[in-house]
Design a protein around this motif. Structure first.
Motif, mmCIF file in Angstrom:
data_model
loop_
_atom_site.group_PDB
_atom_site.id
_atom_site.type_symbol
_atom_site.label_atom_id
_atom_site.label_comp_id
_atom_site.label_asym_id
_atom_site.label_seq_id
_atom_site.Cartn_x
_atom_site.Cartn_y
_atom_site.Cartn_z
ATOM 1 N N ARG A 325 -0.143 -0.476 -5.735
ATOM 2 C CA ARG A 325 1.320 -0.123 -5.613
ATOM 3 C C ARG A 325 1.612 -1.700 -5.025
ATOM 4 O O ARG A 325 2.677 -2.130 -5.295
ATOM 5 N N LEU A 326 0.637 -2.347 -4.095
ATOM 6 C CA LEU A 326 1.056 -3.782 -3.731
ATOM 7 C C LEU A 326 0.953 -4.690 -4.945
ATOM 8 O O LEU A 326 1.850 -5.560 -5.072
ATOM 9 N N MET A 327 0.170 -4.514 -5.783
ATOM 10 C CA MET A 327 0.286 -5.264 -7.016
ATOM 11 C C MET A 327 1.374 -4.908 -7.961
ATOM 12 O O MET A 327 2.197 -5.808 -8.365
ATOM 13 N N GLY A 328 1.334 -3.461 -8.156
ATOM 14 C CA GLY A 328 2.648 -3.193 -9.304
ATOM 15 C C GLY A 328 3.858 -3.267 -8.965
ATOM 16 O O GLY A 328 4.850 -4.026 -9.782
ATOM 17 N N ASP A 329 4.063 -3.048 -7.610
ATOM 18 C CA ASP A 329 5.380 -3.027 -6.995
ATOM 19 C C ASP A 329 6.039 -4.351 -6.504
ATOM 20 O O ASP A 329 7.132 -4.810 -6.448
ATOM 21 N N HIS A 330 4.827 -5.408 -6.001
ATOM 22 C CA HIS A 330 5.272 -6.595 -5.497
ATOM 23 C C HIS A 330 4.479 -7.567 -5.823
ATOM 24 O O HIS A 330 4.842 -8.791 -5.076
ATOM 25 N N GLY A 331 3.549 -7.709 -6.644
ATOM 26 C CA GLY A 331 2.868 -8.639 -6.976
ATOM 27 C C GLY A 331 1.819 -9.225 -5.813
ATOM 28 O O GLY A 331 1.518 -10.535 -5.954
ATOM 29 N N ILE A 332 1.425 -8.332 -5.390
ATOM 30 C CA ILE A 332 0.446 -8.816 -4.000
ATOM 31 C C ILE A 332 -0.855 -8.270 -4.308
ATOM 32 O O ILE A 332 -1.239 -6.937 -4.452
ATOM 33 N N PHE A 333 -1.599 -9.085 -4.788
ATOM 34 C CA PHE A 333 -3.220 -9.146 -5.236
ATOM 35 C C PHE A 333 -4.157 -8.919 -3.897
ATOM 36 O O PHE A 333 -4.414 -9.721 -3.302
ATOM 37 N N ILE A 334 -4.650 -7.632 -3.684
ATOM 38 C CA ILE A 334 -5.849 -7.322 -2.757
ATOM 39 C C ILE A 334 -7.018 -6.711 -3.306
ATOM 40 O O ILE A 334 -6.697 -6.321 -4.556
ATOM 41 N N ARG A 335 -7.972 -6.293 -2.660
ATOM 42 C CA ARG A 335 -9.005 -5.838 -3.434
ATOM 43 C C ARG A 335 -9.466 -4.599 -2.306
ATOM 44 O O ARG A 335 -9.001 -4.517 -1.111
ATOM 45 N N MET A 336 -10.375 -3.816 -2.681
ATOM 46 C CA MET A 336 -11.229 -2.707 -2.071
ATOM 47 C C MET A 336 -12.545 -2.732 -2.382
ATOM 48 O O MET A 336 -13.126 -3.071 -3.317
ATOM 49 N N PRO A 337 -13.464 -2.267 -1.316
ATOM 50 C CA PRO A 337 -14.794 -1.907 -1.379
ATOM 51 C C PRO A 337 -15.138 -1.072 -2.623
ATOM 52 O O PRO A 337 -14.007 0.065 -3.098
ATOM 53 N N GLY A 338 -16.149 -1.032 -3.296
ATOM 54 C CA GLY A 338 -16.406 -0.266 -4.658
ATOM 55 C C GLY A 338 -17.073 1.143 -4.294
ATOM 56 O O GLY A 338 -16.955 1.935 -5.278
ATOM 57 N N VAL A 339 -17.815 1.377 -3.198
ATOM 58 C CA VAL A 339 -18.298 2.585 -3.182
ATOM 59 C C VAL A 339 -17.993 3.542 -1.951
ATOM 60 O O VAL A 339 -17.681 2.893 -0.818
ATOM 61 N N ALA A 340 -18.226 4.738 -1.839
ATOM 62 C CA ALA A 340 -17.923 5.514 -0.804
ATOM 63 C C ALA A 340 -18.825 5.272 0.462
ATOM 64 O O ALA A 340 -20.348 5.012 -0.255
ATOM 65 N N PRO A 341 -18.801 5.397 1.677
ATOM 66 C CA PRO A 341 -17.511 5.597 2.356
ATOM 67 C C PRO A 341 -16.858 4.239 2.622
ATOM 68 O O PRO A 341 -15.506 4.357 3.148
ATOM 69 N N LEU A 342 -17.257 3.304 2.167
ATOM 70 C CA LEU A 342 -16.478 1.899 2.262
ATOM 71 C C LEU A 342 -15.271 1.938 1.627
ATOM 72 O O LEU A 342 -14.121 1.075 2.149
ATOM 73 N N ASN A 343 -15.107 2.724 0.471
ATOM 74 C CA ASN A 343 -13.922 2.518 -0.224
ATOM 75 C C ASN A 343 -12.781 3.455 0.392
ATOM 76 O O ASN A 343 -11.575 3.443 -0.423
ATOM 77 N N ARG A 344 -12.563 3.870 1.494
ATOM 78 C CA ARG A 344 -11.797 4.325 1.996
ATOM 79 C C ARG A 344 -10.783 3.195 2.600
ATOM 80 O O ARG A 344 -9.632 3.302 3.187
ATOM 81 N N CYS A 345 -11.284 1.875 2.646
ATOM 82 C CA CYS A 345 -10.751 0.628 3.139
ATOM 83 C C CYS A 345 -10.019 -0.106 2.098
ATOM 84 O O CYS A 345 -10.274 0.077 0.840
ATOM 85 N N VAL A 346 -9.128 -1.138 2.221
ATOM 86 C CA VAL A 346 -8.846 -2.082 1.433
ATOM 87 C C VAL A 346 -9.103 -3.302 2.309
ATOM 88 O O VAL A 346 -9.500 -3.729 3.324
ATOM 89 N N ARG A 347 -9.021 -4.483 1.481
ATOM 90 C CA ARG A 347 -9.427 -5.854 2.154
ATOM 91 C C ARG A 347 -8.550 -6.831 1.571
ATOM 92 O O ARG A 347 -8.150 -6.947 0.634
ATOM 93 N N ILE A 348 -8.250 -7.524 2.740
ATOM 94 C CA ILE A 348 -7.170 -8.543 2.313
ATOM 95 C C ILE A 348 -7.587 -9.987 2.991
ATOM 96 O O ILE A 348 -8.059 -9.966 4.155
ATOM 97 N N SER A 349 -7.498 -11.027 2.109
ATOM 98 C CA SER A 349 -7.809 -12.349 2.443
ATOM 99 C C SER A 349 -6.695 -13.121 3.257
ATOM 100 O O SER A 349 -5.511 -12.634 3.226
ATOM 101 N N THR A 350 -7.311 -13.990 4.138
ATOM 102 C CA THR A 350 -6.484 -14.610 4.926
ATOM 103 C C THR A 350 -5.537 -15.481 3.921
ATOM 104 O O THR A 350 -5.959 -15.849 2.968
ATOM 105 N N GLY A 351 -4.555 -16.030 4.525
ATOM 106 C CA GLY A 351 -3.867 -17.075 3.733
ATOM 107 C C GLY A 351 -2.349 -17.701 4.453
ATOM 108 O O GLY A 351 -2.278 -17.284 5.666
#
Length: 373
Positions: A325-351
């Motif tokens: 949604r951040l990317m699709g609606d607002h053009g904000i690119f973030i990522r998330m970890p790939g496997v459980a249980p880490l993938n309950r999280c998102v990851r945002i770079s400083t800027g």
């Protein structure tokens, strides 16, 4: 779709994958531009002005190959680290160095120990050389040192990978525990200690240069891609014993470094005042990301990197919806970890503040729209 018929059986067995979906690919897929590029742990603050000037000066000499011995850069790094150039190998970012290290050690079915959910490019290299990954789950969002050591001994593994500070969780172990872990490894096991985020880490997280320098079974990898702001230049280095460092010369691409990137790295290393300033800006941006998360009922995890991992409190589906949604609606690119249980999280770079402003406005809107559905 046809392909050449005599690729090796190993290559024929592997999927054609890219470890990361880049922001450019996301732009192509979605047909919209990225307004805030805060997902790849680059430095949106960019390099120092002195580095940009060095790049301009070097551009006119880009018709020349770079020095295949990387002599001046190795000498500068040695002076900065208080060691000798013989202890240093230079490569095309940490990703290139990881591929070379794997090639030095891994044969078909070689057991290789890493953390489940750790840096995926390392796994990609292991698979590409026919190794067998042995993964150890994170414990309390940190890499499990005891678990990694037990797996090494159980498998008689010749290679183990540990990132400190960690990607994707931003967590870290104190230097004393890292030194203890290295000392407990068999002499026949090579430790890759990935320190890509060493410039943004607290001092107590980093073993001193001399503490591990005499261990031939430890290679510390570092990069100019993060705090120095040179991700696109692809310059990294390995710190180890002279004998282990020399092994890279047997297999590396001796003309692999680009001349402009090397000049940029040397200039970046010379401008430690800028590094001090930019790490302060990174720390301030981390604090701001953490504050935005808390304001929206999410839990930021403590970070020693140039990103903040945020516990969204639910599952991977919920976290993925936030990313999309951040990317699709607002053009904000973030990522998330790939496997459980880490993938309950998102990851945002400083800027920069402008990108943080976009995040601060968009995140509550995204969470509201998800709640309404």
């Amino acid at each position: 779709m046809s392909a050449f018929s005599r690729f090796t059986p190993l290559i024929q067995s592997l999927p054609a994958t890219v470890p990361f979906v880049g922001p450019e690919a996301i732009e192509r897929q979605r047909g919209r531009g990225i307004a805030a590029r805060i997902g790849a742990n680059e430095s949106g603050f960019g390099p120092a002005d002195s580095v940009l000037l060095a790049i301009q000066r070097a551009a006119g000499e880009t018709w020349k190959y770079a020095d295949p011995e990387n002599y001046e850069l190795r000498r500068a790094l040695a002076g900065h680290l208080g060691t000798s150039p013989a202890h240093i190998a230079v490569g095309e970012g940490i990703d290139g160095l990881l591929g070379e290290i794997v090639r030095l050690v891994v044969e078909r079915d070689t057991p290789v120990v890493t953390s489940l959910g750790g840096y995926p490019t390392f796994n990609y290299h292991v698979a590409g050389h026919g190794g067998r990954l042995v993964t150890v789950p994170y414990v309390d969002d940190r890499e499990d040192l005891d678990g990694l050591l037990a797996a090494v001994k159980r498998e008689a593994a010749p290679l183990v990978y540990l990132a400190n500070p960690d990607n994707p969780m931003g967590s870290w172990w104190p230097a004393a525990r890292i030194i203890e872990f290295a000392a407990a490894l068999p002499d026949t096991t090579l430790l890759i200690l990935d320190e890509a985020y060493c410039e943004t880490a607290p001092p107590e997280a980093l073993p001193s240069s001399e503490s591990l320098i005499d261990r031939p079974n430890v290679i510390r990898t570092r990069t100019f891609s993060k705090a120095y702001g040179l991700a696109g230049a692809r310059v990294g280095y390995a710190l180890t014993t002279p004998g282990t460092a020399q092994a890279f010369d047997k297999i590396r691409n001796h003309f692999g470094m680009n001349r402009i990137g090397v000049a940029a790295a040397q200039a970046a290393l010379s401008d430690q005042q800028y590094l001090k300033e930019v790490t302060q800006r990174i720390a301030a941006s981390r604090d701001r990301i953490a504050g935005i998360a808390r304001e929206n009922g999410l839990l930021p995890l403590a970070s020693a990197t140039n990103f903040v991992t945020i516990d969204c409190g639910r599952d991977a589906t919920y976290a993925r919806s936030i990313v999309d949604r951040l990317m699709g609606d607002h053009g904000i690119f973030i990522r998330m970890p790939g496997v459980a249980p880490l993938n309950r999280c998102v990851r945002i770079s400083t800027g920069p503040d402008a990108e943080m402003d976009l995040l601060e406005a968009a995140l509550p809107a995204v969470l509201r729209s998800m709640a309404e559905r």
